[in-house]
Structure formats: structure tokens, C-alpha cells
Design an enzyme around this catalytic site. Structure first.
Site, short mmCIF file in Angstrom:
data_model
loop_
_atom_site.label_atom_id
_atom_site.label_comp_id
_atom_site.label_asym_id
_atom_site.label_seq_id
_atom_site.Cartn_x
_atom_site.Cartn_y
_atom_site.Cartn_z
N PRO A 1 0.57 -1.41 0.06
CA PRO A 1 -0.37 -0.43 -0.25
C PRO A 1 0.44 1.29 -0.09
CG PRO A 1 -0.02 -0.98 2.31
CD PRO A 1 0.52 -2.41 1.12
N ASN A 2 -0.04 2.34 -0.79
CA ASN A 2 0.15 3.09 -0.89
C ASN A 2 2.20 3.65 -1.33
OD1 ASN A 2 -1.22 5.26 0.98
ND2 ASN A 2 -0.12 3.89 2.69
N HIS B 1 12.72 -2.56 1.20
CA HIS B 1 12.31 -0.59 2.38
C HIS B 1 12.91 -0.16 1.58
CE1 HIS B 1 9.51 -3.23 4.99
NE2 HIS B 1 10.14 -4.29 5.29
N ALA C 1 3.71 -0.92 4.60
CA ALA C 1 2.89 -0.85 6.32
C ALA C 1 2.31 -2.56 6.25
CB ALA C 1 2.06 -0.07 6.05
N ASN D 1 8.29 -6.03 -1.43
CA ASN D 1 8.32 -4.22 -0.36
C ASN D 1 6.51 -4.53 0.49
OD1 ASN D 1 7.80 -2.02 1.42
ND2 ASN D 1 9.08 -0.74 -0.16
N TYR E 1 11.45 8.78 1.43
CA TYR E 1 10.94 7.42 0.14
C TYR E 1 12.07 8.38 -1.54
CZ TYR E 1 7.88 5.57 3.20
OH TYR E 1 7.52 5.16 4.64
N ARG F 1 5.03 11.10 -2.60
CA ARG F 1 4.43 10.97 -1.43
C ARG F 1 6.46 11.01 -0.11
NH1 ARG F 1 4.77 4.56 1.04
NH2 ARG F 1 3.78 5.58 2.74
N GLU G 1 13.14 -9.33 1.02
CA GLU G 1 11.72 -8.45 1.33
C GLU G 1 12.55 -6.59 1.06
OE1 GLU G 1 10.77 -8.80 4.84
OE2 GLU G 1 10.21 -7.10 5.58
N ARG H 1 13.61 4.42 11.54
CA ARG H 1 12.41 4.95 12.14
C ARG H 1 11.48 5.31 13.22
NH1 ARG H 1 9.22 4.73 6.43
NH2 ARG H 1 8.06 6.82 7.44
C1 DQA Z 1 8.42 0.59 3.40
C2 DQA Z 1 8.51 0.99 4.76
C3 DQA Z 1 6.93 0.95 5.45
O1 DQA Z 1 7.49 0.99 7.33
C4 DQA Z 1 5.75 1.64 5.25
O2 DQA Z 1 5.02 1.61 5.63
C5 DQA Z 1 5.72 1.89 3.54
C6 DQA Z 1 7.00 1.85 3.27
C7 DQA Z 1 9.46 1.41 2.94
O3 DQA Z 1 9.77 0.94 1.72
O4 DQA Z 1 10.55 1.99 3.84
O5 DQA Z 1 4.65 2.33 3.00
O6 DQA Z 1 8.07 -0.16 2.99
#
Ligand code: DQA
Length: 146
Positions: A9-10, A99, A76, A73, A22, A17, A97, A106
Site C-alpha cells: 500500500p501507498n 524497504h 505497512a 516491499n 522515500y 509521497r 524483502e 524510524r
Molecule cells: C516501507 C516502510 C514501511 O514502514 C512503510 O509503511 C512503507 C514503505 C519502505 O519502503 O521504506 O509504506 O516499506
């Protein structure tokens, strides 16, 4: 070999964003980068993003059935989705995985990923370059398995 790059998501909002966290690379640019890197490495890279958990679960089930490697990825969902973790545990190919941000630097609620324990490895904090490195690793593993 087909490799799935799956995003939670997002992440479709990349580029606008929280650019301080990011970066400025857009999601469309991330897709192009992954496909280009895949082409250089001889991988058929399919990149997807969803804000719907059931959709990601379906993609993970398909990757499990195919035995395909996955770069994920979970965004959340990393921090609380046992459904995503359980689907990841079914994968037969490597799971990297990724990020973009350093989740350990964080908020505390981001420090733990429920997915990491079933991943082959984790890359975090290297920006979108993490995807490139993950694909490179997948290619190396596939070549070693030949
Ligand atoms: C994320 C880190 C997560 O905590 C966050 O919710 C994201 C992006 C990252 O790519 O750094 O949406 O996975």
C-alpha cells in the site's frame, strides 16, 4: 525466468509521497528501472503494486504455484499482516524483502517486520536502489542453481 516485484500500500504514490523519506523516484520510474535491470540480467520482471491486501495475497499464491522468485516491499503490511507473512511462507523461490527507507531508524512500530523471518534476505534503507540489488541477487541465485 519470471520474477515478481510486488509492492504494498501507498507505494504507487512514490515520487510525491514523503519525498524526504522515500525519494523523488516515481512509481512509474521504479517500474521502468526494475524491468530494465531485469532485461540486463536476463530476467522477465513483472512489477505490481496494490492497496488491497487480498490482491497481494493472490499474487503471492500465484508466485508460490509457479515457484517464482519474489522481490517484495510489503510496505505497512510488513509490520502487522500475518496473512502476508503466511502467504510468503508458501513461496518456493527466493524472497527478498525490500524497504526503501531504513525502517530501523524510524518510528518504533516500523522496527519489526513480520515478513522478515520467512524472507531469504532483507534490504532496507538503500532507497530504490534496494530493488536493483535484490534483482541482482535473485539473478545470482538462479545462475548458481542452474
Ligand atoms: C516501507 C516502510 C514501511 O514502514 C512503510 O509503511 C512503507 C514503505 C519502505 O519502503 O521504506 O509504506 O516499506
Amino acid at each position: 525466468m519470471r520474477v515478481y516485484v510486488l509492492n504494498g500500500p501507498n507505494l504507487g504514490r512514490l515520487g510525491t509521497r514523503q519525498v524526504d523519506v522515500y525519494g523523488v523516484t516515481s512509481y512509474a520510474d521504479l517500474v521502468d528501472m526494475c524491468v530494465d535491470v531485469g532485461r540486463e540480467l536476463g530476467l522477465d520482471v513483472v512489477v505490481r503494486q496494490t492497496d488491497a491486501e487480498h490482491e497481494l495475497l493472490g499474487w503471492l499464491h500465484a508466485a508460490a504455484d509457479e515457484g517464482a522468485p519474489v522481490v517484495l516491499n510489503p510496505a505497512a503490511w510488513s509490520h502487522y499482516s500475518l496473512a502476508v507473512r503466511d502467504a510468503c511462507a508458501m513461496l518456493r523461490g527466493p524472497l527478498v524483502e525490500v524497504h526503501i527507507s531504513n525502517i530501523h531508524a524510524r518510528e518504533e512500530f516500523r522496527h519489526h517486520s513480520v515478513v522478515s523471518a520467512v524472507a531469504t534476505g532483507v534490504i532496507c534503507g538503500l532507497g530504490v536502489d534496494g530493488y536493483r540489488l535484490a534483482l541482482r541477487h535473485v539473478a545470482t541465485r538462479l545462475a548458481a542453481a542452474d
